[in-house]
Write a protein that holds these residues in place. Structure first.
Motif, PDB file in Angstrom:
ATOM      1  N   MET A 116     -16.658  34.416  81.455  1.00  0.00           N
ATOM      2  CA  MET A 116     -15.672  33.819  80.563  1.00  0.00           C
ATOM      3  C   MET A 116     -14.389  33.489  81.327  1.00  0.00           C
ATOM      4  SD  MET A 116     -13.882  35.167  77.089  1.00  0.00           S
ATOM      5  CE  MET A 116     -15.251  35.511  76.023  1.00  0.00           C
ATOM      6  N   HIS A 117     -14.000  34.353  82.241  1.00  0.00           N
ATOM      7  CA  HIS A 117     -12.783  34.118  83.029  1.00  0.00           C
ATOM      8  C   HIS A 117     -13.189  33.660  84.428  1.00  0.00           C
ATOM      9  CE1 HIS A 117     -10.059  35.837  79.994  1.00  0.00           C
ATOM     10  NE2 HIS A 117     -11.077  36.629  79.731  1.00  0.00           N
ATOM     11  N   GLY A 124      -2.424  27.883  72.480  1.00  0.00           N
ATOM     12  CA  GLY A 124      -3.473  28.774  72.001  1.00  0.00           C
ATOM     13  C   GLY A 124      -3.470  28.872  70.490  1.00  0.00           C
ATOM     14  N   ALA A 125      -4.488  29.516  69.983  1.00  0.00           N
ATOM     15  CA  ALA A 125      -4.567  29.768  68.545  1.00  0.00           C
ATOM     16  C   ALA A 125      -5.282  31.080  68.322  1.00  0.00           C
ATOM     17  CB  ALA A 125      -5.334  28.653  67.848  1.00  0.00           C
ATOM     18  N   VAL A 135      -0.296  33.645  83.020  1.00  0.00           N
ATOM     19  CA  VAL A 135       0.278  33.709  81.661  1.00  0.00           C
ATOM     20  C   VAL A 135       0.569  35.131  81.216  1.00  0.00           C
ATOM     21  CG1 VAL A 135      -0.543  31.552  80.645  1.00  0.00           C
ATOM     22  CG2 VAL A 135      -2.050  33.541  80.674  1.00  0.00           C
ATOM     23  N   GLU A 136      -0.317  36.055  81.583  1.00  0.00           N
ATOM     24  CA  GLU A 136      -0.130  37.425  81.105  1.00  0.00           C
ATOM     25  C   GLU A 136       0.944  38.162  81.905  1.00  0.00           C
ATOM     26  OE1 GLU A 136      -2.589  39.424  78.927  1.00  0.00           O
ATOM     27  OE2 GLU A 136      -4.250  37.995  78.783  1.00  0.00           O
ATOM     28  N   ASP A 169     -12.022  33.495  66.526  1.00  0.00           N
ATOM     29  CA  ASP A 169     -11.121  34.619  66.758  1.00  0.00           C
ATOM     30  C   ASP A 169      -9.874  34.071  67.421  1.00  0.00           C
ATOM     31  OD1 ASP A 169     -10.694  37.715  67.455  1.00  0.00           O
ATOM     32  OD2 ASP A 169     -10.279  36.535  69.256  1.00  0.00           O
ATOM     33  N   SER A 170     -10.075  33.349  68.542  1.00  0.00           N
ATOM     34  CA  SER A 170      -8.937  32.786  69.258  1.00  0.00           C
ATOM     35  C   SER A 170      -9.386  31.667  70.188  1.00  0.00           C
ATOM     36  CB  SER A 170      -8.234  33.879  70.058  1.00  0.00           C
ATOM     37  OG  SER A 170      -9.168  34.549  70.882  1.00  0.00           O
ATOM     38  N   ILE A 171      -8.411  30.838  70.565  1.00  0.00           N
ATOM     39  CA  ILE A 171      -8.662  29.725  71.489  1.00  0.00           C
ATOM     40  C   ILE A 171      -7.547  29.712  72.528  1.00  0.00           C
ATOM     41  CG2 ILE A 171      -8.892  27.213  71.738  1.00  0.00           C
ATOM     42  CD1 ILE A 171      -9.788  27.024  68.879  1.00  0.00           C
ATOM     43  N   ASP A 172      -7.928  29.518  73.798  1.00  0.00           N
ATOM     44  CA  ASP A 172      -6.940  29.229  74.844  1.00  0.00           C
ATOM     45  C   ASP A 172      -7.171  27.811  75.341  1.00  0.00           C
ATOM     46  OD1 ASP A 172      -6.027  31.872  74.976  1.00  0.00           O
ATOM     47  OD2 ASP A 172      -7.268  32.377  76.715  1.00  0.00           O
ATOM     48  N   ASN A 204      -5.819  26.367  78.453  1.00  0.00           N
ATOM     49  CA  ASN A 204      -4.985  26.844  79.571  1.00  0.00           C
ATOM     50  C   ASN A 204      -5.697  26.591  80.891  1.00  0.00           C
ATOM     51  OD1 ASN A 204      -2.879  28.168  80.947  1.00  0.00           O
ATOM     52  ND2 ASN A 204      -4.088  30.050  81.022  1.00  0.00           N
ATOM     53  N   ARG A 251     -11.071  27.756  76.265  1.00  0.00           N
ATOM     54  CA  ARG A 251     -11.902  28.917  75.980  1.00  0.00           C
ATOM     55  C   ARG A 251     -11.847  29.131  74.463  1.00  0.00           C
ATOM     56  NH1 ARG A 251      -9.132  32.455  79.027  1.00  0.00           N
ATOM     57  NH2 ARG A 251     -10.431  31.909  80.776  1.00  0.00           N
ATOM     58  N   VAL A 277     -13.185  31.588  71.551  1.00  0.00           N
ATOM     59  CA  VAL A 277     -13.864  32.838  71.202  1.00  0.00           C
ATOM     60  C   VAL A 277     -14.120  32.823  69.698  1.00  0.00           C
ATOM     61  CG1 VAL A 277     -13.746  35.358  71.261  1.00  0.00           C
ATOM     62  CG2 VAL A 277     -12.650  34.013  73.076  1.00  0.00           C
ATOM     63  N   SER A 318      -9.407  36.593  74.987  1.00  0.00           N
ATOM     64  CA  SER A 318      -8.582  35.444  75.331  1.00  0.00           C
ATOM     65  C   SER A 318      -7.152  35.884  75.605  1.00  0.00           C
ATOM     66  CB  SER A 318      -8.602  34.438  74.185  1.00  0.00           C
ATOM     67  OG  SER A 318      -7.866  34.949  73.101  1.00  0.00           O
ATOM     68  N   HIS A 319      -6.420  35.041  76.340  1.00  0.00           N
ATOM     69  CA  HIS A 319      -5.008  35.323  76.602  1.00  0.00           C
ATOM     70  C   HIS A 319      -4.209  35.243  75.307  1.00  0.00           C
ATOM     71  CE1 HIS A 319      -5.672  35.420  80.822  1.00  0.00           C
ATOM     72  NE2 HIS A 319      -6.089  34.169  80.883  1.00  0.00           N
ATOM     73  N   THR A 320      -4.555  34.270  74.477  1.00  0.00           N
ATOM     74  CA  THR A 320      -3.787  34.087  73.244  1.00  0.00           C
ATOM     75  C   THR A 320      -3.840  35.346  72.386  1.00  0.00           C
ATOM     76  OG1 THR A 320      -4.148  31.709  73.253  1.00  0.00           O
ATOM     77  CG2 THR A 320      -3.578  32.712  71.142  1.00  0.00           C
ATOM     78  N   ALA A 321      -5.035  35.933  72.249  1.00  0.00           N
ATOM     79  CA  ALA A 321      -5.157  37.131  71.418  1.00  0.00           C
ATOM     80  C   ALA A 321      -4.310  38.263  71.987  1.00  0.00           C
ATOM     81  CB  ALA A 321      -6.611  37.548  71.308  1.00  0.00           C
ATOM     82  N   SER A 322      -4.198  38.303  73.307  1.00  0.00           N
ATOM     83  CA  SER A 322      -3.402  39.353  73.929  1.00  0.00           C
ATOM     84  C   SER A 322      -1.901  39.052  73.852  1.00  0.00           C
ATOM     85  CB  SER A 322      -3.869  39.520  75.374  1.00  0.00           C
ATOM     86  OG  SER A 322      -2.817  39.877  76.208  1.00  0.00           O
ATOM     87  N   LEU A 323      -1.533  37.781  74.065  1.00  0.00           N
ATOM     88  CA  LEU A 323      -0.108  37.416  74.072  1.00  0.00           C
ATOM     89  C   LEU A 323       0.456  37.397  72.653  1.00  0.00           C
ATOM     90  CD1 LEU A 323      -0.300  34.513  76.658  1.00  0.00           C
ATOM     91  CD2 LEU A 323       0.861  36.696  76.997  1.00  0.00           C
TER      92      LEU A 323
END
Lengths: 228, 444
Positions: free
Chosen positions: A68-69, A116-117, A136-137, A200-203, A205, A220, A222, B242-247
């Motif tokens: 995934m990454h 993201g979302a 980003v993190e 769940d979420s989208i990046d 990026n 990405r 999810v 995902s980064h978004t879920a973490s950020l």
């Protein structure tokens, strides 16, 4: 409303729980979110042919349901200048876990953003915008809004970033195309609302944004865990 | 009012505390209820709420959890207006089933109740359902702040803070487990209440998608809404892909979404108090360009630092504006006053100099608010200055907040402001927060 093709992509990704990059890019394309010229190549000869069509330099990215990454396993190679280099990179990617081909895409330039979302428990779908790239993190420089976005939200979110001057022009770097960025964010927001609880979420990026255009380089998606 | 659960043996039972305070100190007829019946303090004890002869507007239920369903059905049979269920022993201690049972009963009968597991309602001068003896409570005066709290403890403590600030309440409600009546219901109620100007909440968390409905409702009403959120640091505990879920952790989303909708987030009890005070006077948003007036360079500098840290601007004033102020200053400070922003009138300033500075700042579009640092030990300041400056403020209506040290001998100055609708802080930080409240009160 989600397009039939988008429905099909989500359905196919269900067992895996997330959408492979080339499928995610295609899904975004159906929603009117700009993506680079790209092809999912399953063989070296196909990769070489596609790269010739796009024109060097190109970027190659591994496709694997088990990765995934991609950057974490050196599965992304930008700036491939010729056939020889592409062949070497392809060979290296074939040894990565679960290899199912490569994405060959045009090289993009500009400032890197993340859009993201996620579906928040308390507030439902929310959209995030921030300083993008692989770090980003580390920077954690983002702003969040409840979806659907209004046009005015995009400059407001940029303004909330500590690094907002990266995007409004600094030291000889021109400002990003705000109109295109806004348009992209609104199309993305529409898509997120249409996807609803399925994700769940989208990046997105990085999103490369230049004075000329804004394009999603990588995506990405999810899926919500009850759909896995 | 009916109080169910009054004990004939235990004077410290919560129901007895409530019965006593209503009986002795509020303009309300109260009926004690206990299944055993009898006589309590020369008053007849009713065996059930439905045996009470007169109408019942509110029933306070303070019986054991397993007896609550029966008491609730008595209230419904009686046609009571509603109930406050003080009793604990529901979802908070593993009896979600019992809580669901009473909620379903109330829904079916269209019968409103607050709680369970709460302190209930404090309505200044009218009644309260807190099982805390009156002599132990700090009781705010009637005022125009409505406060809704998931925690009874925070509510009572905030009543102390509001009282210290001289801030009055229109209504305070502890909603406990919020089984039926929740934040959004009280938001609607207080939005329609003509006695409420500011609506404040202490929130621990919303249910699924409930936050969305809450912020949409809050954005649609005209009154300022202030929220203090607890449980900010639970984010990021689950594994995420995902980064978004973490950020976009739970609290980060909460905070950003509030700002997006012009809901004022307070980060501490102190901010909550300052914000409610300020917004009860000035219920509209500003950009946050502050004019600072001081008699001490140091105070001006401290105020500027705090403002900058909050995101408020203290812009330089134009030459034309400075000339206008200078022309109206008294001769002995005209050449020594510093008319950059902060406007430093020096320790030699007299009342007329403050009037001159405030008049000019009130009329210019260069600033949208004025922060006044008033140090009454300065010899030229008279005890009338608070009232005089309030009148200047009232001419143009530009928000004015004052810092005056809160000691008894400056009371007349403080009241000169407060009785004339200008909020006064007891610290420089507090005054800056009062301005910041207005900046946060507009969509980001």
């Amino acid at each position: 409303m989600l397009s039939a093709e988008a429905e099909k992509i989500i359905e196919a990704a269900r067992p895996r729980g997330w959408v492979l990059e080339p499928e995610a890019l295609r899904l975004l394309e159906t929603a009117g979110v700009p993506v680079p010229r790209f092809t999912w190549a399953r063989s070296l000869s196909e990769a070489l042919e596609v790269a010739a069509g796009i024109g060097y330099p190109v970027v190659a990215k591994v496709v694997s349901p088990q990765i995934m990454h991609k950057s974490d396993v050196q599965g992304v190679q930008p700036g491939i200048a010729n056939e020889g280099s592409l062949a070497e990179v392809y060979e290296r990617f074939t040894r990565l876990l679960g290899f199912e081909g490569v994405v060959i895409a045009e090289m993009l330039s500009g400032q890197e953003l993340i859009i993201g979302a996620k579906v928040d428990f308390q507030f439902g779908p929310v959209i995030l915008l921030g300083v993008g790239g692989t770090a980003v993190e580390i920077y954690k420089d983002t702003a969040t809004r409840m979806a659907p976005l209004q046009a005015a939200d995009v400059p407001s979110m940029l303004g909330c970033l500590r690094g907002h001057r990266l995007f409004t022009g600094h030291r000889g770097v021109a400002a990003v195309n705000l109109a295109q960025l806004t348009e992209m964010a609104l199309r993305f927001s529409d898509l997120v609302m249409a996807l609803g609880d399925r994700i769940d979420s989208i990046d997105l990026n990085p999103v490369f944004c230049s004075p000329q255009r804004c394009v999603v380089a990588d995506a990405r998606i999810v899926l919500a865990s009850d759909l896995k | 009012m009916a109080v169910a659960g009054v004990s004939l043996a235990n004077e410290r039972h919560p129901a007895n505390v409530i019965y006593n305070k209503i009986h002795l100190r509020y303009p309300v007829k109260v009926y004690p209820v206990n299944p055993k019946g009898g006589v309590f303090k020369r008053d007849r004890v009713y065996r059930g709420v439905d045996e009470i002869p007169g109408p019942v507007d509110l029933a306070v239920i303070a019986v054991r959890a397993d007896l609550v369903p029966e008491t609730l059905s008595q209230c419904i049979r009686k046609g009571a207006g509603g109930a406050v269920i003080i009793s604990g022993g529901f979802a908070e201690s593993g009896r979600a089933d019992l809580q669901e049972r009473i909620t379903a009963m109330a829904r079916e009968a269209n019968f409103p109740f607050i709680g369970p597991n709460c302190l209930g309602i404090y309505s200044p001068g009218q009644f309260d359902t807190f099982f805390l003896p009156g002599e132990r409570l700090v009781r705010p005066n009637p005022g125009n702040v409505g406060f809704v709290s998931q925690s009874g403890g925070v509510l009572v403590d905030q009543m102390v803070k509001f009282t210290e600030q001289g801030l009055g309440l229109s209504l305070a409600v502890s909603i406990g487990n919020k089984a039926l009546i929740r934040e959004i219901d009280l938001l609607r109620h207080l939005a329609a209440d003509p006695g409420t100007r500011v609506i404040a909440f202490y929130v621990e968390g919303f249910g699924r998608n409930e936050g969305r409905a809450f912020v949409e409702q809050a954005a649609a009403i005209k009154k300022p809404v202030v929220v203090l959120k607890a449980g900010k640091t639970a984010e990021g505990s689950r594994a995420v892909g995902s980064h978004t879920a973490s950020l976009a952790g739970d609290y980060r989303v909460f905070s950003d979404v509030l700002a997006q909708h012009g809901i004022v987030e307070a980060h501490s009890e102190f901010e909550l108090t300052c914000f409610c005070e300020s917004l009860s006077h000035y219920p509209r948003g500003i950009e946050g360009n502050v004019g600072v007036v001081t008699v001490s360079g140091g105070h001006g500098a401290i105020a500027c630092d705090i403002c900058a840290g909050l995101g408020l601007r203290v812009p330089r004033l134009s030459e034309a504006l400075k000339d206008e102020i200078r022309a109206n200053l008294s001769a002995n400070i005209r050449d020594i006053a510093s008319l950059e922003n902060p406007v430093d009138l020096t320790g030699s300033a007299v009342d007329e100099d403050f009037v001159a500075a405030l008049t000019a700042l009130s009329r210019t579009p260069e600033v949208d608010s004025v922060l006044l640092l008033l140090l009454p030990y300065s010899p030229g300041i008279s005890s009338d200055l608070g009232a005089r400056l309030s009148y200047v403020h009232q001419q143009d209506g530009k928000p004015l907040v004052a810092y005056v040290p809160h000691v008894e001998k400056y009371r007349i100055l403080i009241e000169g402001f407060e009785l004339n609708d200008v909020p006064v802080a007891s610290s420089i930080d507090g005054a800056a927060f009062m301005v910041e409240a207005m900046r946060r009160c507009r969509p980001c």
